[in-house]
Design a protein around this motif. Sequence first.
Motif, PDB file in Angstrom:
ATOM      1  N   SER A 116      31.465  46.932  24.171  1.00 58.12           N
ATOM      2  CA  SER A 116      32.866  47.012  24.578  1.00 58.12           C
ATOM      3  C   SER A 116      33.454  45.608  24.478  1.00 58.12           C
ATOM      4  O   SER A 116      32.724  44.628  24.367  1.00 58.12           O
ATOM      5  N   ARG A 117      34.800  45.499  24.524  1.00 54.10           N
ATOM      6  CA  ARG A 117      35.400  44.216  24.147  1.00 54.10           C
ATOM      7  C   ARG A 117      35.010  43.054  25.029  1.00 54.10           C
ATOM      8  O   ARG A 117      34.907  41.927  24.569  1.00 54.10           O
ATOM      9  N   ASN A 118      34.779  43.261  26.318  1.00 55.50           N
ATOM     10  CA  ASN A 118      34.355  42.149  27.156  1.00 55.50           C
ATOM     11  C   ASN A 118      32.895  42.252  27.578  1.00 55.50           C
ATOM     12  O   ASN A 118      32.490  41.730  28.602  1.00 55.50           O
ATOM     13  N   SER A 119      32.140  42.985  26.779  1.00 53.28           N
ATOM     14  CA  SER A 119      30.680  43.003  26.882  1.00 53.28           C
ATOM     15  C   SER A 119      30.133  43.638  28.147  1.00 53.28           C
ATOM     16  O   SER A 119      29.003  43.388  28.514  1.00 53.28           O
ATOM     17  N   ARG A 120      30.947  44.427  28.831  1.00 51.98           N
ATOM     18  CA  ARG A 120      30.383  45.089  30.011  1.00 51.98           C
ATOM     19  C   ARG A 120      29.557  46.318  29.607  1.00 51.98           C
ATOM     20  O   ARG A 120      28.502  46.574  30.154  1.00 51.98           O
TER      21      ARG A 120
ATOM     22  N   SER B  17      15.483  46.914  14.665  1.00 44.60           N
ATOM     23  CA  SER B  17      15.904  47.371  13.349  1.00 44.60           C
ATOM     24  C   SER B  17      17.407  47.171  13.206  1.00 44.60           C
ATOM     25  O   SER B  17      17.991  47.471  12.175  1.00 44.60           O
ATOM     26  N   TYR B  18      18.033  46.674  14.275  1.00 42.72           N
ATOM     27  CA  TYR B  18      19.484  46.577  14.309  1.00 42.72           C
ATOM     28  C   TYR B  18      19.823  45.495  15.322  1.00 42.72           C
ATOM     29  O   TYR B  18      19.305  45.511  16.441  1.00 42.72           O
ATOM     30  N   ALA B  19      20.650  44.524  14.964  1.00 47.07           N
ATOM     31  CA  ALA B  19      21.009  43.478  15.917  1.00 47.07           C
ATOM     32  C   ALA B  19      22.469  43.111  15.745  1.00 47.07           C
ATOM     33  O   ALA B  19      22.914  42.841  14.632  1.00 47.07           O
ATOM     34  N   LYS B  20      23.204  43.128  16.839  1.00 46.25           N
ATOM     35  CA  LYS B  20      24.647  42.918  16.755  1.00 46.25           C
ATOM     36  C   LYS B  20      25.118  42.009  17.876  1.00 46.25           C
ATOM     37  O   LYS B  20      24.731  42.183  19.029  1.00 46.25           O
ATOM     38  N   PHE B  21      26.004  41.043  17.531  1.00 45.22           N
ATOM     39  CA  PHE B  21      26.589  40.142  18.526  1.00 45.22           C
ATOM     40  C   PHE B  21      27.613  40.888  19.376  1.00 45.22           C
ATOM     41  O   PHE B  21      28.259  41.830  18.898  1.00 45.22           O
ATOM     42  N   ASP B  22      27.794  40.414  20.603  1.00 41.98           N
ATOM     43  CA  ASP B  22      28.921  40.900  21.387  1.00 41.98           C
ATOM     44  C   ASP B  22      30.148  40.078  21.000  1.00 41.98           C
ATOM     45  O   ASP B  22      30.062  39.163  20.181  1.00 41.98           O
ATOM     46  N   ASN B  23      31.307  40.375  21.618  1.00 42.55           N
ATOM     47  CA  ASN B  23      32.540  39.703  21.221  1.00 42.55           C
ATOM     48  C   ASN B  23      32.594  38.234  21.616  1.00 42.55           C
ATOM     49  O   ASN B  23      33.403  37.480  21.101  1.00 42.55           O
ATOM     50  N   SER B  24      31.801  37.833  22.586  1.00 48.41           N
ATOM     51  CA  SER B  24      31.808  36.427  22.965  1.00 48.41           C
ATOM     52  C   SER B  24      30.780  35.646  22.151  1.00 48.41           C
ATOM     53  O   SER B  24      30.838  34.427  22.093  1.00 48.41           O
ATOM     54  N   GLY B  25      29.849  36.339  21.533  1.00 48.54           N
ATOM     55  CA  GLY B  25      28.817  35.659  20.759  1.00 48.54           C
ATOM     56  C   GLY B  25      27.681  35.134  21.614  1.00 48.54           C
ATOM     57  O   GLY B  25      26.801  34.444  21.124  1.00 48.54           O
ATOM     58  N   ARG B  26      27.700  35.447  22.889  1.00 45.05           N
ATOM     59  CA  ARG B  26      26.654  34.956  23.783  1.00 45.05           C
ATOM     60  C   ARG B  26      25.414  35.840  23.750  1.00 45.05           C
ATOM     61  O   ARG B  26      24.311  35.388  23.989  1.00 45.05           O
ATOM     62  N   TYR B  27      25.642  37.118  23.507  1.00 41.87           N
ATOM     63  CA  TYR B  27      24.534  38.072  23.571  1.00 41.87           C
ATOM     64  C   TYR B  27      24.310  38.747  22.227  1.00 41.87           C
ATOM     65  O   TYR B  27      25.215  38.820  21.389  1.00 41.87           O
ATOM     66  N   ILE B  28      23.108  39.266  22.046  1.00 40.54           N
ATOM     67  CA  ILE B  28      22.804  40.101  20.897  1.00 40.54           C
ATOM     68  C   ILE B  28      22.199  41.394  21.434  1.00 40.54           C
ATOM     69  O   ILE B  28      21.345  41.355  22.325  1.00 40.54           O
ATOM     70  N   ALA B  29      22.690  42.511  20.925  1.00 38.25           N
ATOM     71  CA  ALA B  29      22.090  43.797  21.263  1.00 38.25           C
ATOM     72  C   ALA B  29      21.137  44.152  20.129  1.00 38.25           C
ATOM     73  O   ALA B  29      21.515  44.108  18.960  1.00 38.25           O
ATOM     74  N   ALA B  30      19.909  44.487  20.469  1.00 35.47           N
ATOM     75  CA  ALA B  30      18.910  44.812  19.458  1.00 35.47           C
ATOM     76  C   ALA B  30      18.339  46.198  19.717  1.00 35.47           C
ATOM     77  O   ALA B  30      17.898  46.482  20.826  1.00 35.47           O
ATOM     78  N   GLY B  31      18.388  47.050  18.692  1.00 30.40           N
ATOM     79  CA  GLY B  31      17.849  48.410  18.821  1.00 30.40           C
ATOM     80  C   GLY B  31      16.571  48.537  18.020  1.00 30.40           C
ATOM     81  O   GLY B  31      16.386  47.837  17.028  1.00 30.40           O
ATOM     82  N   ARG B  32      15.683  49.434  18.467  1.00 29.74           N
ATOM     83  CA  ARG B  32      14.376  49.545  17.820  1.00 29.74           C
ATOM     84  C   ARG B  32      14.090  50.979  17.366  1.00 29.74           C
ATOM     85  O   ARG B  32      14.728  51.927  17.813  1.00 29.74           O
TER      86      ARG B  32
END
Lengths: 355, 445
Positions: B73-77, B26-41
């Motif tokens: 977080s800014r470097n995706s950790r 229901s929610y999808a957001k890129f990290d700062n590098s654009g390599r990953y997407i976080a998706a919440g349900r």
Amino acid sequence: MEAQDHIMDVVESETESRIPSHAPQQAPAGNTHGELPNSDQDASSSSKAIPPTNYKLRYTLAGHTMSISALKFSPDGLTLASAAADKVIKFWSAETGEYLRTFKGHSEGISDIAWSNDGEYIASASDDKTVKIWNLELVEAVKTLVGHTSFVFCVNYSPHSNLLVSGGFDETVRVWDIATGKCMRVIPAHSDPVTAAGFSHDGTLVVSSAMDGLVRIWDIDSGQCLKTLVDDDNPVCSHVKFTPNSRFVLISTQDSTIRLWNYLTSRCVKTYTGHANRTYCIPACFTNTQHKRIVSGSEDSKIYIWDLQTREVLQVLEGHRDVVLAVETHPTRDIIASASMEKDLTIRLWVNQDG
Amino acid sequence: MNRSLLSKDNFALPTDVKTSLIDHASYAKFDNSGRYIAAGRLDGTASIWDLETRSIVRNLDAHVKAVTSMDWSRNSRYVLTSSKDWNVIIWDLCSTCEPIQRHTTIRFDAPVVSASFHPRNSNIVLVLLNTGDAYVVDLRKEHRSRVELVDEMEDGHTDKSRSAMTVARFDTSGKHIFIGTSMGCVLVFNSRTKTLVGRHKIAGAGIMRGFDFAKGGRRLVTNSADRTLRQFTLPIYPPPSSQSVLETELEPQYRFSDHVNRTAWHAMSYSPDGDFLAGGVADTATHKIYIYDITRDGQLITTLDGGRELLIYLHWHPSLPIIASTTNVGNILIWHCRIPERWGAFAGGFEEVDENVEYQEREDEFDIEDEADVYTRKMKAEEQEVDIDGDAEVDEEKSILTSASIVVASDARDEDTVWADEEPDDDSDTGGCRLKIIIVDEDYL
């Protein structure tokens, strides 16, 4: 050894010129590249002086029973892995030369290996048409990538180690998802066996070379061909790799030449010659030390070291008794590993004494 | 890297759906590098997608009710998830536990509407509850606190009954917190002192629904109950020490609304350079994204039509013309700019031209040259030094990626920045901590 001592004596009397002067003398007499211009040693151009290369044999490792095809240092530089036509991968300590272990599992000879960037996995490309991924800790193959329809000849990890690129005699370049072991993309890249494939440092490009004499650069995201590099004479390409900054590619061809290409302008910017390469796919590599050199094996059983900028042969390492098929440079230290074919079957580690 | 080989004018705007990630998100957001997407349900679980392999690389499973927001977080950790189950959970993606365990849990006494990290330090978290209260939670040892953001009126008493907080966001530098209220106000707090430094009444806006900042930090777009997106250029706020509150009525630079159907907006996101604004429409029949060009008087540039699955959220990639839009059935559409295949690239030394060019032959073009001369010239040309290590272009690319942090770096000695940088998290860009590849067991599938 005596000759070496003699050189060192001379050196003491003229310390200014010691650095470059003795290097070429180690080269065989017939090598015309050995003459370094003396003017380079003037104080005015001292900043350009070429640091010494005095690689000496440190260890000779024996164990493989058939031609050794690939050597790779682990990312931390502690371990050296070797692969051979005898179907096994062997691991050696890069520090002591000690034999560590052997991985068995392929049913045919292995042509290439690659470490993941965390050093926990190693991938191997084999003539049994598969790529296997081995876990160093579990000491077993955790994935077998099946898909190539002929011998797999080359393999490399992406910088994030989540993807793997392989190429082979089925003339395709394949991109694999490591986590699932599924083939993500099959690129019908060439019209002859693919001899090398590798990622750029940011993982957006893949470069491939083939026996059709072409080097192609691919966009990994779309799988599209972005560039084709070809030399006028179209010699068989035996190896290609990106420079550390990925602005150039280093291409070895079977006209006994290594060329550095600027792929943006499609121009050859450096040519390295002197070695012999007409039959085998012999890779070339860069040293990772501050002063950059090019290292390659040769079919005259020697290893040639060139200066990156001046393109002159700095040193020729002799000792192997057959074609030097594999060379590799240490990730942090001034060490070269080399391995040879049937008549020799040894791995040698050479350390730069002056480095 | 590949951008140097792809022609520049192709990098304009997303045009097509490249791929659709099958999730129940229901929610999808890129990290700062654009390599990953976080998706919440809605079921409380969340996932991290790797866009290079287009597969899920981590499952975050702890909430028992719907995930309402996520942040990187800014470097995706670190990743945080906020949920209707009253919790905010911070996850450390570098942890080697399998399955991944929660790093920190922040508990509240009401459902959490949204939560976000401070842009400079993931130990500072801004949380908004559905009761209309916003909190700044500081997890650092020296500063450990939980402070409620309160709009104190001039006469001293707090007036909470009148307006609830409906949006809470850090600006790009993290110096200020922007709060939207149910009365159509934008309140600006200083992140360090948590005191009010600005109050803007937005005429006619109604309940504030969402904010987005352009990377430069001076542009704010608001979504509100009157179904209009408003873009503002932000003023300079007084430092908290001056005790003054900037009370102005902000006049929007542009207003974007659907004049025909008067449909509301679900989400909006700026392009990486802030020149374009993508708005996702709460249409009841189609998945529609409108893209406006801010540099050209805010005119509508293009409309993306994503089919019948309705849009509920969208987010623009941090550096490329790629948009991730989430549909009501939970799929994540990745929009990109399709680059036509250039078949000329398959031929060595071949260049495609757009139009026919009359070829002008040089006088000496086909003269036979002495081979020795050619060789000497070639050798001469090869004497030029090459740089195989450093790279200007890469630095450039990096600066695009981190342009937001560069803006901040310019005032590195600023009091607020120093405060945020105290007790830094272990989320360095150079630290070897990367998301480890977990090899999926075949039996498991």
